[in-house]
Motif scaffolding. Structure first.
Motif, PDB file in Angstrom:
ATOM      1  N   UNK A  26       0.799  -1.221   0.000  1.00 36.43           N
ATOM      2  CA  UNK A  26       0.000   0.000   0.000  1.00 36.43           C
ATOM      3  C   UNK A  26       0.825   1.261   0.000  1.00 36.43           C
ATOM      4  N   UNK A  27       1.935   1.269   0.755  1.00 39.11           N
ATOM      5  CA  UNK A  27       2.689   2.526   0.842  1.00 39.11           C
ATOM      6  C   UNK A  27       3.452   2.827  -0.443  1.00 39.11           C
ATOM      7  N   UNK A  28       3.917   1.771  -1.191  1.00 36.41           N
ATOM      8  CA  UNK A  28       4.608   2.123  -2.434  1.00 36.41           C
ATOM      9  C   UNK A  28       3.623   2.472  -3.546  1.00 36.41           C
ATOM     10  N   UNK A  29       2.405   1.903  -3.515  1.00 30.74           N
ATOM     11  CA  UNK A  29       1.367   2.395  -4.415  1.00 30.74           C
ATOM     12  C   UNK A  29       1.010   3.839  -4.056  1.00 30.74           C
ATOM     13  N   UNK A  30       0.985   4.124  -2.758  1.00 34.18           N
ATOM     14  CA  UNK A  30       0.693   5.494  -2.324  1.00 34.18           C
ATOM     15  C   UNK A  30       1.736   6.485  -2.780  1.00 34.18           C
ATOM     16  N   UNK A  31       3.010   6.082  -2.768  1.00 33.30           N
ATOM     17  CA  UNK A  31       4.056   6.972  -3.274  1.00 33.30           C
ATOM     18  C   UNK A  31       3.851   7.259  -4.756  1.00 33.30           C
ATOM     19  N   UNK A  32       3.426   6.239  -5.508  1.00 29.45           N
ATOM     20  CA  UNK A  32       3.151   6.463  -6.928  1.00 29.45           C
ATOM     21  C   UNK A  32       2.015   7.448  -7.148  1.00 29.45           C
ATOM     22  N   UNK A  33       0.978   7.355  -6.310  1.00 25.41           N
ATOM     23  CA  UNK A  33      -0.146   8.293  -6.405  1.00 25.41           C
ATOM     24  C   UNK A  33       0.303   9.712  -6.100  1.00 25.41           C
ATOM     25  N   UNK A  34       1.238   9.860  -5.155  1.00 24.29           N
ATOM     26  CA  UNK A  34       1.731  11.189  -4.767  1.00 24.29           C
ATOM     27  C   UNK A  34       2.801  11.719  -5.714  1.00 24.29           C
ATOM     28  N   UNK A  35       3.286  10.893  -6.613  1.00 22.74           N
ATOM     29  CA  UNK A  35       4.448  11.226  -7.430  1.00 22.74           C
ATOM     30  C   UNK A  35       4.334  12.564  -8.159  1.00 22.74           C
ATOM     31  N   UNK A  36       3.210  12.872  -8.815  1.00 23.49           N
ATOM     32  CA  UNK A  36       3.144  14.145  -9.563  1.00 23.49           C
ATOM     33  C   UNK A  36       3.218  15.374  -8.679  1.00 23.49           C
ATOM     34  N   UNK A  37       2.933  15.213  -7.391  1.00 18.71           N
ATOM     35  CA  UNK A  37       2.866  16.361  -6.493  1.00 18.71           C
ATOM     36  C   UNK A  37       4.162  16.583  -5.718  1.00 18.71           C
ATOM     37  N   UNK A  38       5.166  15.744  -5.958  1.00 22.21           N
ATOM     38  CA  UNK A  38       6.446  15.877  -5.261  1.00 22.21           C
ATOM     39  C   UNK A  38       7.103  17.213  -5.611  1.00 22.21           C
ATOM     40  N   UNK A  39       7.912  17.765  -4.698  1.00 24.24           N
ATOM     41  CA  UNK A  39       8.513  19.088  -4.933  1.00 24.24           C
ATOM     42  C   UNK A  39       9.388  19.156  -6.177  1.00 24.24           C
ATOM     43  N   UNK A  40      10.173  18.115  -6.454  1.00 26.75           N
ATOM     44  CA  UNK A  40      11.068  18.165  -7.609  1.00 26.75           C
ATOM     45  C   UNK A  40      11.505  16.747  -7.967  1.00 26.75           C
ATOM     46  N   UNK A  41      12.365  16.656  -8.986  1.00 28.13           N
ATOM     47  CA  UNK A  41      12.800  15.346  -9.460  1.00 28.13           C
ATOM     48  C   UNK A  41      13.677  14.632  -8.441  1.00 28.13           C
ATOM     49  N   UNK A  42      14.472  15.395  -7.686  1.00 28.89           N
ATOM     50  CA  UNK A  42      15.313  14.773  -6.657  1.00 28.89           C
ATOM     51  C   UNK A  42      14.462  14.112  -5.577  1.00 28.89           C
ATOM     52  N   UNK A  43      13.357  14.739  -5.218  1.00 32.24           N
ATOM     53  CA  UNK A  43      12.478  14.144  -4.210  1.00 32.24           C
ATOM     54  C   UNK A  43      11.789  12.896  -4.760  1.00 32.24           C
ATOM     55  N   UNK A  44      11.525  12.886  -6.068  1.00 35.01           N
ATOM     56  CA  UNK A  44      10.965  11.673  -6.681  1.00 35.01           C
ATOM     57  C   UNK A  44      11.978  10.534  -6.638  1.00 35.01           C
ATOM     58  N   UNK A  45      13.253  10.867  -6.812  1.00 36.63           N
ATOM     59  CA  UNK A  45      14.298   9.855  -6.659  1.00 36.63           C
ATOM     60  C   UNK A  45      14.269   9.248  -5.256  1.00 36.63           C
ATOM     61  N   UNK A  46      14.127  10.110  -4.253  1.00 38.83           N
ATOM     62  CA  UNK A  46      14.069   9.636  -2.868  1.00 38.83           C
ATOM     63  C   UNK A  46      12.855   8.727  -2.674  1.00 38.83           C
ATOM     64  N   UNK A  47      11.707   9.139  -3.200  1.00 38.70           N
ATOM     65  CA  UNK A  47      10.489   8.349  -3.041  1.00 38.70           C
ATOM     66  C   UNK A  47      10.660   6.958  -3.635  1.00 38.70           C
ATOM     67  N   UNK A  48      11.210   6.892  -4.843  1.00 40.83           N
ATOM     68  CA  UNK A  48      11.371   5.592  -5.493  1.00 40.83           C
ATOM     69  C   UNK A  48      12.467   4.772  -4.814  1.00 40.83           C
ATOM     70  N   UNK A  49      13.559   5.408  -4.436  1.00 38.60           N
ATOM     71  CA  UNK A  49      14.641   4.684  -3.761  1.00 38.60           C
ATOM     72  C   UNK A  49      14.219   4.122  -2.403  1.00 38.60           C
TER      73      UNK A  49
END
Length: 333
Positions: A26-49
Motif C-alpha cells: 500500500x505505501x509504495x502504491x501510495x508513493x506512486x499516487x503522490x508522485x506528480x505532487x512531489x517538490x522536484x525530481x530529486x524528491x521523486x528519486x528519494x520516493x522511489x529509492x
C-alpha cells in the motif's frame, strides 16, 4: 467431528495474506499516487529509492493470497473472475506498468518523464481497481448455483467508484507517512505538510463509505444495528489511530505516523471482515459452501506452513538490511 475446521484456518490464512499485502504494498502504491505532487525530481528519486529494495517482495503476499484462495476455495473463482475480469485486469496492468517503471526510470534519462507517468498511472489504476473490487465484494454479486449471472460492468457502480477513490486516498496517506519515516530535510517536511490533509480526506471518505455500506448490504445492517455489539470497538480503535496520527505529525514524530496509519488500515479491515463473516461470496455463500475437499485443504496447508515463515523471514530481513534514511542524491539500491 474434525478437531480443526480447515475452512476457518484457510480463511484466516488468506485474510492474513490480504492485510499483509495491503500494508506492505500500500505505501509504495501510495508513493506512486503522490508522485506528480512531489517538490522536484530529486524528491521523486528519494520516493522511489525508499521502496526500490522491497516493492517486489511486498507483492509476494498478493500471490500467496491468490494461490491460497484458488486452492482452498476454488468455487470463489467461478464467481469472482467472471464478475471482476475487467477490474482484476486493470489492477494487474497497473502493477505491471508500476514494476517496469522501477527499472527503466533510472536507465532512461531522455524519457524519464514517461516512466514517471507510468509509475504514477500504474500505481493509481492498481489502487483504484483494488478499492473497486473491495466495493464489489461489499455490495455482492448476482449468483445462481455458484455461477455468476451478472454483467461485465456490474462491478463499476457509484459505490465501488467511491471505495476505489477511498483506497487511493488511504494508500496516499500510507505513502506520505512512509516518506516521513524514510526521508529527511525538505522531502520529509513536504510529507509532514500533506499528511494532515490526506488524513482528513481519508476520514471523510471512510465515513461516507461506512454510512453507505449498511444500505448496500442488509447483512452489514444487521451486524451493526440490530443490537449493540463489540463490533463497534473496531471503528473506535480506527478513530483512535487517526487521532494518534494527527498528534504524532504535530509533534514531528518520524515512526509513529506510519504505525498509526497501519492501525487505521488494520482496524478498518477487521471491521469489514466482522461485517461479512463467514460470507465469502456475497450475498449468501459462506466459506464452507465454497471450500475444496478437506484432503486438498490439508495438503496445501502443509506446504503453506513452510512458505509463510520463509516469506516472513525474507520480508523482515530485507527491511532490516535497508533500514535507515534515504538521502537526496543517493543512488538506486
Amino acid at each position: 467431528m474434525e478437531m480443526f475446521d480447515l475452512s476457518v484456518i484457510w480463511a484466516l490464512i488468506i485474510g492474513f495474506g490480504v492485510i499483509m499485502y495491503v500494508m506492505m504494498d500500500g505505501f509504495d502504491l501510495g508513493l506512486g499516487i503522490l508522485y506528480p505532487f512531489a517538490p522536484d525530481e530529486a524528491s521523486r528519486d528519494v520516493m522511489m529509492n525508499s521502496v526500490a529494495p522491497v516493492w517486489d517482495g511486498n507483492e509476494t503476499w498478493l500471490v500467496l493470497g491468490g494461490a491460497g484462495l484458488l486452492g482452498a476455495f476454488p468455487l470463489v473463482y467461478s464467481v469472482f473472475l467472471p464478475a471482476l475480469y475487467i477490474g482484476v485486469f486493470l489492477m494487474l496492468a497497473g502493477l505491471i506498468f508500476r514494476g517496469i517503471a522501477f527499472e527503466f526510470r533510472f536507465k532512461s534519462q531522455r524519457n524519464r518523464r514517461w516512466w514517471n507517468r507510468a509509475f504514477c498511472w500504474g500505481s493509481s489504476v492498481a489502487a483504484f481497481a483494488q478499492g473497486a473490487v473491495v466495493g464489489s465484494y461489499i455490495q455482492g454479486f448476482a449468483v445462481k448455483d455458484f455461477v455468476y449471472v451478472g454483467g461485465a460492468l456490474d462491478w463499476l457502480t457509484p459505490f465501488t467508484i467511491l471505495t476505489g477513490l477511498g483506497l487511493m486516498t488511504g494508500y496516499a496517506l500510507l505513502g506520505a507517512t512512509w516518506l516521513i519515516l524514510k526521508s529527511e530535510g525538505y522531502v520529509q517536511e513536504w510529507a509532514y505538510r500533506i499528511t494532515p490533509a490526506l488524513l482528513a480526506a481519508v476520514l471523510v471518505v471512510f465515513a461516507v463509505i461506512s454510512l453507505w455500506t449498511p444500505f448496500v448490504d442488509p447483512l452489514v445492517w444487521a451486524r451493526w444495528f440490530d443490537h449493540i455489539q463489540l463490533i463497534w470497538v473496531l471503528p473506535a480503535l480506527a478513530l483512535t489511530c487517526a487521532v494518534w496520527l494527527w498528534t504524532a505529525v504535530r509533534r514531528r514524530s518520524e515512526g509513529q505516523p506510519f504505525i498509526a496509519t497501519l492501525g487505521i488500515f488494520i482496524f478498518t479491515y477487521l471491521g469489514l471482515v466482522a461485517s461479512k463473516w463467514p460470507v465469502i461470496v456475497p450475498p449468501n455463500y459462506t466459506i464452507w459452501d465454497a471450500a475444496s475437499a478437506p484432503e486438498s485443504q490439508l495438503f496445501l496447508l502443509i506446504g503453506m506452513l513452510f512458505v509463510i515463515p520463509i516469506v516472513l523471514a525474507y520480508t523482515t530481513w530485507s527491511y532490516w538490511v535497508f533500514r535507515g534514511k534515504v538521502k537526496v542524491g543517493e543512488g538506486y539500491h
